[in-house]
Design an enzyme around this catalytic site. Structure first.
Site, PDB file in Angstrom:
ATOM      1  N   ASP A   1       7.123   4.915  -0.029  1.00 43.60           N
ATOM      2  CA  ASP A   1       6.713   6.303  -0.186  1.00 43.60           C
ATOM      3  C   ASP A   1       7.766   7.022  -1.041  1.00 43.60           C
ATOM      4  OD1 ASP A   1       5.192   8.735   0.538  1.00 43.60           O
ATOM      5  OD2 ASP A   1       7.017   9.232   1.631  1.00 43.60           O
TER       6      ASP A   1
ATOM      7  N   ASP B   1       8.131  11.242  -1.599  1.00 44.80           N
ATOM      8  CA  ASP B   1       8.622  12.500  -1.028  1.00 44.80           C
ATOM      9  C   ASP B   1       9.135  12.279   0.389  1.00 44.80           C
ATOM     10  OD1 ASP B   1       7.922  14.005  -3.274  1.00 44.80           O
ATOM     11  OD2 ASP B   1       5.879  14.313  -2.554  1.00 44.80           O
TER      12      ASP B   1
END
Length: 334
Positions: free
Chosen positions: A14, A16
């Site tokens: 991932d 953010d």
């Protein structure tokens, strides 16, 4: 020593809250990934930028990120729409030009108005989305258009804190139409399957900061996961996680990738050292451990109590009995 990264041929990462927060990389993230032996595949629910733009941003921050290493929810949405619709079908785009480009790449025709009624609506995050855009989507969906959302994240990290994500805008359209979209991004399978296909991995590890997207997405496709507490999900979220949002590994940061897998593995059996009990709505934590000396006891204790806490059920607050337990709980709730 076999490190966690060595046990997996690809890391599905991932962005953010996991690799960066706002405009800056998370402390140590760049150096840690440079030392990882696994293939790096960047998997993001953010549909506002093209894969090339995401990769360029990652490279600017110091990460190793060729364009083809990025998989976005806008790509997944485009492929999903191509499976649902015939070539040349019209799709109302609520989102950025990057999302529109993925619709075109899928052999479909992007439009920005609900007149005439398009065959489908695709909705992705854009900071410029306003009432007029939501209204066009509402008109189209009420007239019979199919509805695909790139993701349903209700919030996203910003330099000022958590701001409204695509899911908040999706909720507005749902409220206005009574409809429910097909979701392409995490935690649903389309994006995760795209990432697995693109990476060619046989032993992947999903790495992220959100239980409800990254970890649930990994569980959806049967892939092990590492939750890092550098972004959205908190200690309380972990303690109260429902079954399909529970991670395989849990760590304070990405440094766990360079440690032995057992160091961050969430155990399957309750601990002899840490015990928990419920007193009304209060979760009480006790331990035979001494007071923390190295500052890492809080994350070790969190992993150790999880099997027992998850078996107990709901609670409102947590308290430590005394000594090390009180110190740990104070760190959890700081």
């Amino acid at each position: 020593m076999t490190r966690l990264t060595d046990a997996h041929d690809a890391l599905l990462l991932d962005l953010d809250g996991t690799l960066y927060r706002g405009p800056d990389p998370i402390d140590g993230a760049v150096d840690i990934l440079r030392e990882c032996s696994s293939q790096l595949c960047y998997v993001t629910n953010n549909a506002s930028r093209s894969p090339a733009q995401v990769a360029e941003h990652l490279r600017d921050l110091g990460f190793r990120a060729p364009d083809e290493s990025v998989v976005t929810s806008s790509q997944a949405a485009g492929r999903l729409l191509a499976r649902l619709l015939p070539a040349g079908a019209t799709v109302l785009v609520v989102g950025t030009d990057a999302l529109e480009a993925e619709v075109s790449a899928a052999g479909l025709v992007p439009v920005r108005t609900a007149e005439p009624t398009p065959d489908a609506v695709v909705q992705g995050h854009s900071p410029d989305t306003g009432w007029a855009n939501i209204a066009e989507a509402t008109y189209a969906i009420r007239a019979g258009a199919r509805w695909v959302a790139t993701n349903a994240d209700t919030s996203l990290p910003t330099p000022r804190g958590l701001g409204p994500g695509n899911g908040a805008m999706v909720a507005a359209v749902a409220a206005a139409t009574g409809a429910t979209p097909i979701v392409a991004g995490k935690p649903e399978a389309p994006l995760m399957k795209d990432a697995l296909e693109r990476s060619g991995s046989t032993t992947p590890l999903v790495v992220g900061d959100r239980l409800d997207t990254d970890i649930a997405g990994a569980n959806e496709v049967g892939v092990p996961s590492l939750l890092v507490l550098t972004g959205v999900s908190t200690v309380h979220d972990v303690l109260t996680a429902v079954r399909h949002e529970r991670p395989t590994y849990l760590a304070a940061s990405l440094s766990a990738l360079l440690e032995e897998p057992a160091a961050s593995l969430v155990p399957s059996e309750p601990s002899d050292t840490w015990t928990v009990s419920l007193s009304g709505s209060v979760l009480r934590v006790e331990t035979t451990r001494d007071v923390d000396d190295d500052g890492d006891l809080w994350i070790e204790a969190l992993r150790e109590v999880l099997p027992a806490v998850w078996a107990l059920g709901g609670f409102d607050t947590v308290e430590g009995a005394s000594g090390a337990a009180a110190d740990v709980v104070a760190r959890w709730t700081a």
